[in-house]
Scaffold this motif. Structure first.
Motif, short mmCIF file in Angstrom:
data_model
loop_
_atom_site.label_atom_id
_atom_site.label_comp_id
_atom_site.label_asym_id
_atom_site.label_seq_id
_atom_site.Cartn_x
_atom_site.Cartn_y
_atom_site.Cartn_z
N PHE A 1 -1.66 -24.16 67.29
CA PHE A 1 -1.51 -23.15 66.16
C PHE A 1 -1.78 -21.78 66.54
CE2 PHE A 1 -4.37 -21.11 63.49
CZ PHE A 1 -3.59 -20.54 62.28
N TYR A 2 -2.86 -21.57 67.38
CA TYR A 2 -3.12 -20.41 67.64
C TYR A 2 -2.18 -19.61 68.62
CZ TYR A 2 -7.75 -20.28 65.16
OH TYR A 2 -8.48 -19.95 64.30
N VAL A 3 -1.49 -20.45 69.52
CA VAL A 3 -0.44 -20.04 70.21
C VAL A 3 0.72 -19.43 69.35
CG1 VAL A 3 1.51 -20.44 71.97
CG2 VAL A 3 -1.06 -21.24 72.45
N SER A 4 0.96 -20.31 68.49
CA SER A 4 2.12 -19.87 67.49
C SER A 4 1.67 -18.59 66.75
CB SER A 4 2.45 -20.81 66.52
OG SER A 4 1.13 -21.14 65.61
N SER A 5 0.53 -18.65 66.39
CA SER A 5 -0.05 -17.16 65.78
C SER A 5 0.12 -15.94 66.76
CB SER A 5 -1.48 -17.57 65.22
OG SER A 5 -1.80 -18.62 64.47
N PHE A 6 -0.34 -16.26 67.89
CA PHE A 6 -0.08 -15.10 68.79
C PHE A 6 1.37 -14.57 69.15
CE2 PHE A 6 0.40 -13.60 73.38
CZ PHE A 6 -0.39 -12.35 73.34
N VAL A 7 2.30 -15.80 69.22
CA VAL A 7 3.86 -15.33 68.99
C VAL A 7 4.04 -14.44 67.86
CG1 VAL A 7 6.07 -16.30 69.06
CG2 VAL A 7 4.24 -17.28 70.73
N LEU A 8 3.92 -14.99 66.85
CA LEU A 8 3.92 -14.37 65.28
C LEU A 8 3.48 -12.86 65.50
CD1 LEU A 8 5.05 -14.60 62.26
CD2 LEU A 8 2.68 -15.48 61.72
N ASN A 9 2.24 -12.84 65.74
CA ASN A 9 1.66 -11.53 66.00
C ASN A 9 2.33 -10.44 66.61
OD1 ASN A 9 -0.37 -9.41 65.69
ND2 ASN A 9 -1.19 -9.97 67.75
N ILE A 10 2.87 -10.95 67.91
CA ILE A 10 3.57 -9.97 68.92
C ILE A 10 4.96 -9.81 68.06
CG2 ILE A 10 5.08 -9.94 70.95
CD1 ILE A 10 3.05 -11.73 72.06
N LEU A 11 5.78 -10.65 67.36
CA LEU A 11 7.05 -10.33 66.90
C LEU A 11 6.72 -9.26 65.42
CD1 LEU A 11 8.66 -13.86 66.83
CD2 LEU A 11 9.07 -11.98 68.30
N ILE A 12 5.67 -9.79 64.82
CA ILE A 12 5.47 -8.61 63.58
C ILE A 12 5.05 -7.25 64.31
CG2 ILE A 12 3.75 -7.97 61.99
CD1 ILE A 12 3.47 -10.97 61.29
N ALA A 13 4.03 -7.12 65.56
CA ALA A 13 4.13 -5.96 65.91
C ALA A 13 5.26 -5.34 66.65
CB ALA A 13 2.97 -6.10 67.04
N ARG A 14 6.11 -5.86 67.18
CA ARG A 14 7.42 -5.34 67.79
C ARG A 14 8.42 -4.74 66.39
NH1 ARG A 14 8.21 -5.69 73.16
NH2 ARG A 14 10.28 -5.12 72.72
N HIS A 15 8.49 -5.62 65.76
CA HIS A 15 9.40 -5.28 64.73
C HIS A 15 9.00 -4.16 63.69
CE1 HIS A 15 12.79 -5.69 61.86
NE2 HIS A 15 11.78 -5.96 60.82
N PRO B 1 -4.57 -31.01 60.01
CA PRO B 1 -4.52 -29.48 59.91
C PRO B 1 -3.85 -28.53 60.86
CG PRO B 1 -6.71 -30.30 60.49
CD PRO B 1 -5.80 -31.59 60.22
N GLY B 2 -3.77 -29.23 62.01
CA GLY B 2 -3.22 -28.46 63.07
C GLY B 2 -1.83 -28.50 62.91
N ILE B 3 -1.10 -29.56 62.68
CA ILE B 3 0.34 -29.79 62.44
C ILE B 3 0.72 -28.74 61.12
CG2 ILE B 3 2.23 -31.17 61.56
CD1 ILE B 3 1.03 -33.13 63.19
N ILE B 4 -0.19 -28.92 60.06
CA ILE B 4 0.24 -27.98 58.72
C ILE B 4 0.24 -26.63 59.19
CG2 ILE B 4 -0.58 -27.73 56.57
CD1 ILE B 4 -1.51 -30.26 56.30
N SER B 5 -0.68 -26.03 59.80
CA SER B 5 -0.54 -24.65 60.27
C SER B 5 0.33 -24.06 61.36
CB SER B 5 -2.29 -24.49 60.81
OG SER B 5 -3.22 -24.49 59.95
N LEU B 6 0.44 -25.18 62.16
CA LEU B 6 1.61 -24.80 63.15
C LEU B 6 3.10 -24.69 62.37
CD1 LEU B 6 2.61 -24.52 65.81
CD2 LEU B 6 2.89 -27.11 66.20
N VAL B 7 3.46 -25.51 61.45
CA VAL B 7 4.76 -25.49 60.96
C VAL B 7 4.62 -24.26 60.05
CG1 VAL B 7 5.88 -26.69 59.07
CG2 VAL B 7 4.72 -28.25 60.64
N HIS B 8 3.68 -23.95 59.25
CA HIS B 8 3.83 -22.58 58.60
C HIS B 8 3.83 -21.44 59.34
CE1 HIS B 8 2.14 -25.22 55.29
NE2 HIS B 8 2.77 -24.01 54.33
#
Length: 434
Positions: free
Chosen positions: A17-31, A142-149
């Motif tokens: 979940f947190y790895v996906s959050s980090f990727v999401l954070n990078i993409l939001i920051a770059r865009h 809970p890990g799967i649910i958060s990861l999918v979102h």
């Protein structure tokens, strides 16, 4: 369940979940770049404080009493859902009666209200429901649910020429972003209900059970608020005295520091219910081993980032994040301090020693608040990072002092990594084939 298996589950599923959050954070920051992303994360900081106060830290009480089996899970779940509904109504009344009456950085007051309600209510539901899963050492659902979102939010980011959902654009992306918090909260509650249905008719905790729940949770709330301000009060000073772009750079430094806390927090999520359970006492020497292992590994990782960070950070986050490097260097001592503390704070929580956690935070705050007020207007985000490091070190020193008084463990065992630790860690974490 063996400790090794519990730790594996905590690290794997929360880690994904947190790895996906980090990727999401990078993409939001770059865009969206530093100014816009910094403004959104600053709002989330404020919403997080509202959520923390509204939650009353009942999730801590849920994990504690569900782990000890002192209060039936079905009653705790019914009460947590009822409490979330009540908080939602109160929050809506406050926000629409003048709680938010002005725009912020181009975001209208009405939009801010929507963001706040979605974030707070969604996190209330998710944290309460996830707390029940954690209490029984089940981290997968809970890990799967958060990861999918998170994966869905990554897919719909409106990069030009790369849109899976044409209806999502820069103007409405963050509606979907905040809506995801509410969605994952509702789905987690439904999953809990389906997998662990309540026996008989719906009931609420008795007056005596509520008294125990609130006594524990309110003490946890005091400690959590103290830690929240120790960890994030600098955001308000930076927002006041620095530019929007500097705020965006500093928040990304803070979020980068959070990556170092992920693995300790995953283990802490497993340590807390084990410490609370009388049938699973933890040996203090193991906590020292975990702490010195993190210190050794993270010191090496921070050294690498100090060497290459001046070009790595703008390369990863974008050219608007050139101010991250020096702030990160000043934050490194604080990262090393906090990374060794998660097992101790979780252990204190499981042993109902929340006052020690709270007192350590308050001592750190006594340093952090006046130092931020004095230094940030002069030295900017670098001062904010240095002051945070000093506050975390005060917190660490206080908890280590009390842990040493109550347990037969040398302080040096928290800092000096030994080669024989590798053998011990292997035996503890890798299941025997016999």
């Amino acid at each position: 369940m063996r400790i090794a298996k519990i730790l594996y589950q905590a690290v794997l599923w929360r880690g994904l979940f947190y790895v996906s959050s980090f990727v999401l954070n990078i993409l939001i920051a770059r865009h969206f770049e530093a100014a816009v992303s910094g403004s959104i994360y600053y709002l989330i900081n404020i919403f997080s404080l509202v959520h923390l106060v509204g939650s009353l830290s009942l999730d801590s009480g849920i994990i504690f009493f569900a782990s000890k089996k002192e209060i039936p899970v079905s009653r705790l779940l019914n009460f947590s859902i009822l409490w979330t509904l009540a908080c939602s109504v109160v929050l809506a009344v406050v926000l629409y009666s003048g709680g938010i009456s002005r725009s912020y950085e181009g975001i209208s007051a009405g939009t801010l209200r929507s963001y706040a309600i979605l974030f707070v209510c969604g996190n209330l539901l998710f944290n309460y429901a996830a707390g029940f899963f954690y209490a029984i050492n089940k981290f997968i659902i809970p890990g799967i649910i958060s990861l999918v979102h998170n994966m869905l939010l990554i897919v719909i980011i409106p990069f030009e020429g790369f849109r899976f959902f044409p209806g999502v654009n820069d103007g409405n992306y963050f509606y979907w972003y905040f809506l995801a918090f509410l969605s994952q909260g509702i789905i987690t509650v439904l999953a809990l209900r389906l997998l662990y249905p309540s026996p008989g008719r719906a009931r609420l905790p008795t007056a005596g059970e509520l008294n125990k729940l609130f006594n524990y949770s309110l003490l946890a709330l005091a400690g959590n608020i103290a830690f929240f301000f120790l960890y994030r009060v600098d955001y308000w000073f930076v927002e006041k005295y620095c530019t929007a772009e500097e705020l965006g750079n500093y928040i990304q430094v803070s979020r980068l520091g959070q990556l170092f806390f992920l693995l300790p927090s995953f283990l802490a999520a497993a340590i807390f219910p084990l410490a609370a359970s009388e049938t699973n006492p933890l040996v203090p020497s193991r906590l020292a081993l975990i702490s010195r292992t993190f210190l050794f590994v993270y010191a090496a990782a921070c050294l690498v980032l100090i060497i290459i960070g001046s070009w790595l950070f703008p390369f990863v986050f974008g050219e608007s994040f050139g101010g991250m490097y020096l702030a990160f260097v000043w934050l490194v001592p604080g990262i090393l301090s906090l990374s060794t503390l998660y097992s101790l704070t979780a252990y204190n929580g499981g042993k109902n020693k929340l006052k020690e956690n709270m007192t350590g935070c308050l001592l750190g705050l006594c340093l952090v608040i006046p130092a931020n007020w004095w230094l940030i207007p002069i030295y900017g985000i670098n001062a904010a990072a240095a002051v945070s490091s000093a506050g975390y070190m005060v917190y660490e020193a206080y908890l280590l002092y009390h842990f040493r008084k109550e347990n037969e463990v040398r302080l040096s065992s928290f800092f000096i990594f030994r080669m024989e630790d590798l053998t011990y860690l292997k035996s503890m974490l890798i299941p025997s084939k016999k």
